[in-house]
Design a protein around this motif. Structure first.
Motif, short mmCIF file in Angstrom:
data_model
loop_
_atom_site.label_atom_id
_atom_site.label_comp_id
_atom_site.label_asym_id
_atom_site.label_seq_id
_atom_site.Cartn_x
_atom_site.Cartn_y
_atom_site.Cartn_z
N GLN A 107 -2.98 6.65 -1.27
CA GLN A 107 -3.66 6.81 -2.55
C GLN A 107 -3.29 8.15 -3.17
O GLN A 107 -3.44 9.20 -2.52
N HIS B 111 -3.78 9.04 3.03
CA HIS B 111 -3.72 7.69 3.58
C HIS B 111 -5.13 7.20 3.89
O HIS B 111 -5.90 7.87 4.57
N ASP B 112 -5.45 6.04 3.36
CA ASP B 112 -6.72 5.37 3.63
C ASP B 112 -6.40 4.15 4.49
O ASP B 112 -5.51 3.37 4.13
N PRO B 113 -7.09 3.99 5.62
CA PRO B 113 -6.76 2.87 6.52
C PRO B 113 -6.85 1.50 5.85
O PRO B 113 -6.13 0.58 6.24
N ASP B 114 -7.70 1.35 4.83
CA ASP B 114 -7.87 0.05 4.19
C ASP B 114 -6.98 -0.15 2.97
O ASP B 114 -6.46 -1.24 2.76
N SER B 115 -6.80 0.89 2.18
CA SER B 115 -6.06 0.72 0.93
C SER B 115 -4.72 1.43 0.90
O SER B 115 -4.05 1.46 -0.13
N GLY B 116 -4.31 2.01 2.02
CA GLY B 116 -2.99 2.62 2.10
C GLY B 116 -2.92 3.99 1.45
O GLY B 116 -3.90 4.73 1.41
N HIS C 117 0.81 -1.22 0.00
CA HIS C 117 0.00 0.00 0.00
C HIS C 117 0.84 1.27 0.00
O HIS C 117 0.35 2.34 0.35
#
Length: 171
Positions: A161, A154-159, A32
């Motif tokens: 972006q 930063h997205d907690p699920d997809s890292g 990610h």
């Protein structure tokens, strides 16, 4: 509160090649983390300040010309930090100037350490894997034009972006 970062992306196919290498060493988080040269390390900002940040980055990009980057060989921050990286051997001063401009103005970030442009290829792994990365990527050699910088969220699920590119268009 969103966490943002700003960097120069390492273009394909080398970005994916280095990311896959990092993952192959056992750094699962690297899935990610797009391959990059950091300009602004992760920073929490108020949602309302994201627009201000984008305006600042647009101004920085408008006065910064594109420049050449040459990545070659490996280095390490050990024993201070368990990191092995591919070194920037051309474009160092341009990266330093761009990073200084990015962290000025509304961001005024105290890095807490001297800025050293690099591409991380192994992080928080055992010494044997850090040594392996240091040796195996010692002959890595790629040059490219840095024509844009990216803001990431930063997205907690997809890292991490990529959210917006800022073309380096200065004279």
């Amino acid at each position: 509160m969103p966490t943002v970062g700003v960097s120069l992306a390492v273009p394909e196919p080398w970005g994916r090649e280095l990311q896959e290498y990092r993952v192959s060493l056992g750094d699962a988080a690297a899935v990610h983390i797009p391959t990059h040269i950091t300009l602004l390390p992760p920073l929490e900002v108020d949602e309302a300040d994201v627009r201000l940040l984008e305006e600042h980055l647009a101004g920085v990009a408008a006065r910064t010309p594109a420049f050449s980057v040459h990545l070659r060989g490996t280095g390490s921050f050990r024993p201070v930090s368990p990191v092995v990286f591919v070194g920037v051997v051309e474009g160092i001063s341009a990266c330093e100037q761009l990073a200084a401009d990015v962290v000025s103005g509304p961001l005024e970030v105290d890095r807490g350490f001297p800025y050293h442009p690099h591409v991380t290829v192994a992080h928080h792994l055992g010494d044997d894997l850090l040594d392996r990365a240091f040796a195996e990527l010692g002959d890595f050699d790629v040059a490219f034009a840095a024509e844009e910088m990216w803001m990431y969220r930063h997205d907690p699920d997809s890292g991490w972006q990529p959210t917006r590119a800022f073309a380096l268009t200065g004279a």
